[in-house]
Write an enzyme that holds these catalytic residues in place. Structure first.
Site, mmCIF file in Angstrom:
data_model
loop_
_atom_site.group_PDB
_atom_site.id
_atom_site.type_symbol
_atom_site.label_atom_id
_atom_site.label_comp_id
_atom_site.label_asym_id
_atom_site.label_seq_id
_atom_site.Cartn_x
_atom_site.Cartn_y
_atom_site.Cartn_z
ATOM 1 N N LYS A 1 -2.998 4.854 6.320
ATOM 2 C CA LYS A 1 -4.177 4.893 5.450
ATOM 3 C C LYS A 1 -5.406 5.385 6.233
ATOM 4 C CE LYS A 1 -4.856 3.620 1.677
ATOM 5 N NZ LYS A 1 -4.847 4.354 0.377
ATOM 6 N N THR B 1 -8.822 1.384 2.384
ATOM 7 C CA THR B 1 -8.572 -0.058 2.434
ATOM 8 C C THR B 1 -9.345 -0.689 3.590
ATOM 9 O OG1 THR B 1 -6.882 -1.709 2.989
ATOM 10 C CG2 THR B 1 -6.455 0.524 3.714
ATOM 11 N N ASP B 2 -9.635 -1.989 3.463
ATOM 12 C CA ASP B 2 -10.292 -2.685 4.586
ATOM 13 C C ASP B 2 -9.375 -2.743 5.809
ATOM 14 O OD1 ASP B 2 -8.474 -4.596 3.658
ATOM 15 O OD2 ASP B 2 -9.953 -6.206 3.415
ATOM 16 N N GLU B 3 -8.077 -2.512 5.610
ATOM 17 C CA GLU B 3 -7.155 -2.605 6.750
ATOM 18 C C GLU B 3 -7.384 -1.517 7.794
ATOM 19 O OE1 GLU B 3 -3.092 -3.623 6.229
ATOM 20 O OE2 GLU B 3 -3.470 -4.771 4.413
ATOM 21 N N ALA C 1 -2.895 6.978 -4.937
ATOM 22 C CA ALA C 1 -1.448 7.040 -4.748
ATOM 23 C C ALA C 1 -1.102 6.712 -3.305
ATOM 24 C CB ALA C 1 -0.942 8.439 -5.101
ATOM 25 N N TYR D 1 1.424 0.940 8.043
ATOM 26 C CA TYR D 1 0.705 1.120 6.786
ATOM 27 C C TYR D 1 -0.759 1.442 7.044
ATOM 28 C CZ TYR D 1 -2.276 -0.123 2.887
ATOM 29 O OH TYR D 1 -3.277 -0.102 1.951
HETATM 30 O O1 TDX Z 1 5.723 -13.594 1.420
HETATM 31 C C1 TDX Z 1 4.603 -13.470 1.957
HETATM 32 N N1 TDX Z 1 4.125 -14.479 2.744
HETATM 33 C C2 TDX Z 1 2.918 -14.428 3.401
HETATM 34 O O2 TDX Z 1 2.528 -15.369 4.104
HETATM 35 C C3 TDX Z 1 3.779 -12.291 1.786
HETATM 36 C C4 TDX Z 1 4.239 -11.147 0.932
HETATM 37 C C5 TDX Z 1 2.558 -12.252 2.437
HETATM 38 N N2 TDX Z 1 2.147 -13.267 3.228
HETATM 39 C C6 TDX Z 1 0.830 -13.181 3.922
HETATM 40 C C7 TDX Z 1 0.613 -11.920 4.723
HETATM 41 C C8 TDX Z 1 -0.874 -11.696 4.601
HETATM 42 O O3 TDX Z 1 -1.568 -12.459 5.588
HETATM 43 O O4 TDX Z 1 -0.168 -13.141 2.887
HETATM 44 C C9 TDX Z 1 -1.231 -12.249 3.217
HETATM 45 C C10 TDX Z 1 -1.335 -11.184 2.154
HETATM 46 O O5 TDX Z 1 -0.195 -10.370 2.255
HETATM 47 P P1 TDX Z 1 0.044 -9.100 1.298
HETATM 48 O O6 TDX Z 1 -0.037 -9.525 -0.118
HETATM 49 O O7 TDX Z 1 1.283 -8.412 1.781
HETATM 50 O O8 TDX Z 1 -1.273 -8.242 1.575
HETATM 51 P P2 TDX Z 1 -1.927 -7.653 2.928
HETATM 52 O O9 TDX Z 1 -0.925 -7.484 4.005
HETATM 53 O O10 TDX Z 1 -3.132 -8.497 3.231
HETATM 54 O O11 TDX Z 1 -2.379 -6.191 2.427
HETATM 55 C C11 TDX Z 1 -2.973 -6.018 1.130
HETATM 56 O O12 TDX Z 1 -4.373 -5.840 1.202
HETATM 57 C C12 TDX Z 1 -4.855 -4.640 1.719
HETATM 58 C C13 TDX Z 1 -2.337 -4.840 0.405
HETATM 59 O O13 TDX Z 1 -0.921 -4.984 0.364
HETATM 60 C C14 TDX Z 1 -2.727 -3.541 1.035
HETATM 61 O O14 TDX Z 1 -2.164 -2.450 0.327
HETATM 62 C C15 TDX Z 1 -4.236 -3.430 1.035
HETATM 63 O O15 TDX Z 1 -4.620 -2.258 1.701
#
Ligand code: TDX
Length: 326
Positions: free
Chosen positions: A146, A114-116, A66, A142
């Site tokens: 975490k 998470t890897d973050e 969650a 975020y």
């Molecule tokens: O509209 C967009 N354009 C874009 O370029 C969005 C939504 C994202 N992005 C880029 C940002 C990131 O470099 O794409 C990549 C992926 O983005 P997200 O899908 O938001 O994921 P990220 O920020 O990498 O985090 C995800 O992976 C780790 C999850 O959301 C987290 O919950 C997890 O912990």
């Protein structure tokens, strides 16, 4: 939930969820009548209610997934992230500790991190990977929330003896992915003839894993993982955001990229070293990205009403706030 309800008919699975903007009971329609499944609507920050649920079902294991999970939202609203991800985790840990009361046999608190939490890696060092020993070093509200949760789980193990495991997974993708994240957002935008908003130069790298491979890792860790240990989960599948978006465009035969302002504090590269889970538990990802992305795109084509309902509602207002003047 789906994997455990169907694979383990002898387990009673209690799904605890607050049903915030991203929660959707329709996602589990196929198993909601199962005899070994129950749903409890609950905010994990509500300690008294969490405790009551622990007692009602005599919970002996927790898989804690969650969380507020979207980095962009955490930049706009960090308080919600600290509340749910930090205080919510603490509330679950305390309920486990109080209910189990030192009788740890057969108990486990498994935290999905998470890897973050490791921060990011530079693009010009492809030889570097996150191992379980990489120091915690976060970038966004975020990931900071975490990481705080991750540390609290370790503190409850060391200080109180609560049996815990932690896994830190790379980016997931697949069916039912909420269309605020990169892959489902891009698929939905292509299908709605909207531009595809790529942040910055699009060269940021993510290590993508098909959701069912993550679920199999969770299954292995909860049953065979060593208590007190951290396991990295990732499939050596690094792609730039541009590569991912171009694959989606190619698969759907249309789509127009629009480069937009970068995400604040945008992590450059995530890359997991999954050697430990492979050596100890024999885990390897089974779905190649090229197959997984095709399956995912097909799912969004077949389930248009699922994501259209989401996009037409509250989510649309969020979209305006995020991308309106970008
Ligand atoms: O509209 C967009 N354009 C874009 O370029 C969005 C939504 C994202 N992005 C880029 C940002 C990131 O470099 O794409 C990549 C992926 O983005 P997200 O899908 O938001 O994921 P990220 O920020 O990498 O985090 C995800 O992976 C780790 C999850 O959301 C987290 O919950 C997890 O912990």
């Amino acid at each position: 939930v789906r994997l455990f309800v169907t694979k383990y008919p002898d387990y009673r699975i209690v799904n605890l969820d607050k049903l915030t903007y991203a929660g959707n009971l329709a996602n589990l329609k196929d198993i909601e009548q199962a005899e070994n499944y129950s749903f409890e609507r609950c905010d994990i920050c509500d300690y008294e209610q969490v405790l009551a649920i622990f007692r009602k079902y005599r919970i002996d294991g927790v898989i804690h997934l969650a969380a507020e999970s979207h980095v962009d939202r955490s930049i706009k609203d960090p308080f919600t992230f600290a509340r749910t991800n930090v205080m919510g985790t603490l509330s679950l840990l305390q309920a486990a500790r109080v209910c189990w009361n030192g009788d740890w046999a057969g108990k486990l608190f498994y935290h999905i991190s998470t890897d973050e939490v490791y921060g990011d890696l530079p693009l010009d060092r492809p030889d570097l990977f996150f191992t379980e020993e990489t120091p915690i070093h976060t970038s966004s509200p975020y990931s900071a929330s975490k990481a705080s949760a991750d540390l609290l789980v370790q503190a409850y193990h060391r200080t109180f003896g609560v049996p815990v495991t932690i896994s830190r997974c790379s980016n997931n993708y697949g069916p039912y992915h909420f269309p605020e994240k990169l892959i489902p957002l891009m698929i939905a935008n292509v299908l709605n003839d909207k531009p595809l908003p790529v942040y910055g130069d699009g060269k940021n790298v993510r290590d993508w894993l098909y959701v069912e491979d993550h679920c199999r890792a969770i299954d292995l860790i909860i049953h065979n993982g060593r208590v007190g240990e951290v396991y990295n989960v990732g499939g050596h599948n690094e792609k730039t955001n541009l590569e991912v978006v171009q694959l989606i465009i190619a698969a759907l035969g249309k789509g127009e990229i629009k480069f937009v302002r970068d995400r604040a504090g945008h992590d450059r590269r995530y890359a997991i070293d999954p050697t430990k889970i492979h050596n100890e538990l024999g885990w390897l990802p089974q779905t190649k990205f090229e197959d997984g992305i095709q399956k995912t795109i097909q799912w969004y084509l077949d389930n248009k009403s699922w994501w259209e309902n989401i996009i037409s509602g509250e989510y649309q207002k969020y979209y305006e706030r995020m991308y309106g003047n970008r």
